[in-house]
Scaffold this motif. Structure first.
Motif, PDB file in Angstrom:
ATOM      1  N   LYS A  79      27.527  -2.983  12.841  1.00 36.07           N
ATOM      2  CA  LYS A  79      27.896  -4.317  13.323  1.00 36.07           C
ATOM      3  C   LYS A  79      28.040  -4.350  14.833  1.00 36.07           C
ATOM      4  O   LYS A  79      27.607  -5.318  15.494  1.00 36.07           O
ATOM      5  CB  LYS A  79      29.205  -4.761  12.661  1.00 36.07           C
ATOM      6  N   ARG A  80      28.647  -3.302  15.439  1.00 34.45           N
ATOM      7  CA  ARG A  80      28.766  -3.270  16.899  1.00 34.45           C
ATOM      8  C   ARG A  80      27.393  -3.261  17.552  1.00 34.45           C
ATOM      9  O   ARG A  80      27.128  -4.017  18.488  1.00 34.45           O
ATOM     10  CB  ARG A  80      29.573  -2.039  17.340  1.00 34.45           C
ATOM     11  N   TRP A  81      26.524  -2.376  17.065  1.00 33.80           N
ATOM     12  CA  TRP A  81      25.200  -2.266  17.679  1.00 33.80           C
ATOM     13  C   TRP A  81      24.416  -3.565  17.524  1.00 33.80           C
ATOM     14  O   TRP A  81      23.801  -4.055  18.482  1.00 33.80           O
ATOM     15  CB  TRP A  81      24.419  -1.118  17.036  1.00 33.80           C
ATOM     16  N   ALA A  91      30.917  -0.340  10.649  1.00 35.42           N
ATOM     17  CA  ALA A  91      31.435  -0.723  11.965  1.00 35.42           C
ATOM     18  C   ALA A  91      30.416  -0.408  13.061  1.00 35.42           C
ATOM     19  O   ALA A  91      30.204  -1.210  13.980  1.00 35.42           O
ATOM     20  CB  ALA A  91      32.755  -0.010  12.239  1.00 35.42           C
ATOM     21  N   HIS A  92      29.800   0.761  12.963  1.00 34.03           N
ATOM     22  CA  HIS A  92      28.770   1.141  13.941  1.00 34.03           C
ATOM     23  C   HIS A  92      27.606   0.158  13.894  1.00 34.03           C
ATOM     24  O   HIS A  92      27.143  -0.328  14.934  1.00 34.03           O
ATOM     25  CB  HIS A  92      28.294   2.569  13.627  1.00 34.03           C
ATOM     26  N   THR A 106      27.784   2.750  20.808  1.00 34.42           N
ATOM     27  CA  THR A 106      28.542   1.945  19.843  1.00 34.42           C
ATOM     28  C   THR A 106      28.950   2.753  18.611  1.00 34.42           C
ATOM     29  O   THR A 106      29.586   2.217  17.706  1.00 34.42           O
ATOM     30  CB  THR A 106      27.711   0.733  19.375  1.00 34.42           C
ATOM     31  N   GLU A 135      34.438   4.162  18.475  1.00 32.60           N
ATOM     32  CA  GLU A 135      35.311   3.199  19.133  1.00 32.60           C
ATOM     33  C   GLU A 135      35.839   3.730  20.457  1.00 32.60           C
ATOM     34  O   GLU A 135      35.946   2.992  21.447  1.00 32.60           O
ATOM     35  CB  GLU A 135      36.478   2.853  18.200  1.00 32.60           C
ATOM     36  N   HIS A 147      25.451  -6.677  17.023  1.00 32.18           N
ATOM     37  CA  HIS A 147      26.009  -7.793  17.793  1.00 32.18           C
ATOM     38  C   HIS A 147      25.558  -7.741  19.247  1.00 32.18           C
ATOM     39  O   HIS A 147      25.083  -8.743  19.801  1.00 32.18           O
ATOM     40  CB  HIS A 147      27.542  -7.758  17.718  1.00 32.18           C
ATOM     41  N   TRP A 148      25.671  -6.568  19.872  1.00 32.05           N
ATOM     42  CA  TRP A 148      25.352  -6.463  21.293  1.00 32.05           C
ATOM     43  C   TRP A 148      23.854  -6.358  21.528  1.00 32.05           C
ATOM     44  O   TRP A 148      23.344  -6.801  22.560  1.00 32.05           O
ATOM     45  CB  TRP A 148      26.104  -5.297  21.908  1.00 32.05           C
ATOM     46  N   ILE A 169      32.246  -1.146  27.053  1.00 30.96           N
ATOM     47  CA  ILE A 169      31.922  -2.474  26.552  1.00 30.96           C
ATOM     48  C   ILE A 169      31.661  -3.503  27.656  1.00 30.96           C
ATOM     49  O   ILE A 169      30.790  -4.357  27.515  1.00 30.96           O
ATOM     50  CB  ILE A 169      33.023  -2.982  25.583  1.00 30.96           C
ATOM     51  N   TRP A 219      33.097   3.308  22.976  1.00 27.60           N
ATOM     52  CA  TRP A 219      32.689   1.925  23.166  1.00 27.60           C
ATOM     53  C   TRP A 219      33.691   1.123  23.985  1.00 27.60           C
ATOM     54  O   TRP A 219      33.301   0.311  24.819  1.00 27.60           O
ATOM     55  CB  TRP A 219      32.439   1.262  21.819  1.00 27.60           C
ATOM     56  N   ARG A 220      34.979   1.351  23.795  1.00 28.36           N
ATOM     57  CA  ARG A 220      35.970   0.568  24.545  1.00 28.36           C
ATOM     58  C   ARG A 220      35.940   0.889  26.040  1.00 28.36           C
ATOM     59  O   ARG A 220      36.409   0.112  26.866  1.00 28.36           O
ATOM     60  CB  ARG A 220      37.374   0.790  23.988  1.00 28.36           C
TER      61      ARG A 220
END
Length: 232
Positions: A115-117, A112-113, A139, A142, A119-120, A149, A145-146
């Motif tokens: 993919k978040r990093w 998850a970490h 990232t 969660e 993507h952005w 974002i 990050w929320r």
């Protein structure tokens, strides 16, 4: 006029090779060699034009870093030691040494970490290395990050508008480290990093990885890909 100037001379084969497109695959015969790959022996420091036996080039001036990573000539744990140990105070140096002696270093906490990093990072690809490192930290969790974002773009982060009320105490050091790296402030000090009470082991690992990411850029992530540890 013929195609080859060196036709019927001893240099004809050399001219033919020079005129062949890169990665060209011969039709029907011959051998096909894909793109060149560096081997550890190819990137030995002795072959660098900046090499000096009395004053070897420090890693932060290495002009062949990407090639050395590709060749598998660098180890992530040893790389961290070489990068930071000489610049740290004794307490922080001891913590890093103890950490590296008993654990293996991974950049990302999990899929998850990563993919978040990614993507952005891909969305705002013009970000500076400092901001990419801050993004790496922000990232990671969660809960952080929320809150962040929609508070950043290619130019950086609007930390003034981020609200931290209710954040988990162990995540506070990660946020402050991201802010310090992005803005150059001293929101977190070496004394804070040296204290396990203020910075957990997991946060310590993330911050150390973010520091080398800000220093060398995201090419350094290839070190983790070489060891197959980029996802857990």
């Amino acid at each position: 006029m013929t195609r080859y100037f060196m036709r019927d001379t001893p240099l004809r084969q050399m001219e033919q090779q020079m005129m062949t497109p890169p990665n060209f695959k011969p039709r029907g015969h011959g051998l096909y060699h894909p793109g060149f790959r560096y081997m550890p022996k190819d990137v030995d420091c002795r072959y660098c034009m900046n090499f000096n036996r009395k004053h070897p080039c420090p890693l932060n001036q290495c002009i062949c870093l990407e090639e050395r990573i590709e060749a598998g000539a660098l180890d992530l744990t040893e790389f961290l030691r070489d990068c930071f140990c000489s610049e740290m105070g004794p307490q922080l140096q001891k913590r890093l040494q103890d950490y590296l002696d008993h654990r293996s270093i991974n950049f990302f906490l999990g899929d998850a970490h990563w993919k978040r990093w990614k993507h952005w990072r891909d969305r705002y690809y013009r970000m500076s290395d400092r901001n990419k490192a801050a993004l790496f930290l922000l990232t990671a969790y969660e809960d952080i990050w929320r809150r962040v974002i929609w508070k950043f773009d290619s130019d950086g982060f609007d930390f003034q508008s981020v609200r931290l009320s209710g954040i988990q105490p162990e995540l506070y050091s990660v946020y402050q480290a991201a802010k310090a790296i992005a803005t150059g402030s001293r929101n977190i000090t070496t004394a804070d990093l040296a204290s396990p009470e203020l910075v957990t082991d997991e946060a310590f690992q993330l911050i150390i990885c973010a520091l080398i990411l800000s220093k060398y850029g995201d090419v350094i992530l290839n070190l983790e890909r070489k060891t197959g540890d980029i996802k857990q």
